[in-house]
Design a protein around this motif. Structure first.
Motif: not given
Length: 245
Positions: A186-204
């Motif tokens: 799932l992680f490989n098929e979504t937005v990944r090129k983001v900064g640290k703050e947004l990455m927390f939101k992706v993971l959440d």
């Protein structure tokens, strides 16, 4: 110009026909307060697109604009319990199923097989980049004009039931997978090129998707029986969980 897709009000002014042609199906004429509008594309100018084209010469200026508009939209909606998942999203009997895989693996081919077998009972909501939103403890998948540059989308939504990861094979098989197995795919098929703050939101948001959806892995060929196998497995599981005979 104001648009509405995925139940978001989006203000953007595309420069090129590439995006204008797809976005026209989502034009919104409602009178909306400024605080409800998401603005994208302010810094995506003709000069910016030309600069990118120097390095990405295989892309047209319209494709470049479309790509960056999509990326900005995908990042901004992370603030609203929403995320893009690279998948082909089909609606069947009121529920949505996502078929996800790396590009050119065959996810769109698989959903077309569903359309071939089950006809008008199947609708493709978005054939490449549907939006998944968590609303009132339910996940919904939406169509948007961002669909890999194709017109494989409609202005619709459906409650998300399952996400199926597609793999190619000579024989057809399907199995339900655990959250541990699903997370990296799932992680490989979504937005990944983001900064640290947004990455927390992706993971959440991915954690929420994991908690609310079912996951399967299908190995399939391009025969109609692959669609029948997927249908008979995931739809049967839904009916069982809902105590539908």
């Amino acid at each position: 110009m104001l648009y509405k897709f995925a139940d978001f009000y989006i203000e953007m002014s595309p420069l090129y026909d590439y995006t204008l042609g797809m976005a026209k199906y989502f034009i919104c004429n409602e009178d909306i307060s400024e605080d409800k509008i998401i603005h994208i594309g302010k810094n995506i100018t003709e000069e910016f697109c030309k600069q990118v084209k120097v390095k990405e010469s295989h892309l047209s200026l319209g494709e470049i604009e479309h790509m960056y508009l999509a990326a900005e939209f995908f990042q901004k909606i992370l603030d609203y319990d929403s995320i893009m998942i690279h998948a082909s999203a089909l609606k069947y009997n009121g529920m949505c199923y996502l078929f996800s895989a790396p590009s050119k693996t065959g996810k769109s081919t698989h959903t077309k097989l569903w359309k071939k077998v089950y006809g008008n009972d199947v609708t493709i909501i978005n054939d490449d980049k549907p939006i998944v939103r968590l609303i009132d403890d339910k996940l919904y998948a939406y169509g948007t004009p961002f669909a890999g540059g194709t017109y494989g989308f409609i202005d619709d939504r459906a409650e998300l039931s399952s996400i199926v990861f597609v793999k190619r094979g000579l024989k057809n098989s399907i199995r339900k997978i655990t959250a541990k197995e699903a997370i990296p795919q799932l992680f490989n098929e979504t937005v990944r090129k983001v900064g640290k703050e947004l990455m927390f939101k992706v993971l959440d948001m991915l954690e929420r998707v994991i908690n609310y959806a079912d996951f399967y892995e299908i190995t399939c060929n391009m025969d109609e029986e692959a669609a029948v196998l997927a249908h008979d497995t995931i739809v049967k599981d839904i009916n069982k969980n809902c105590n539908i005979e």
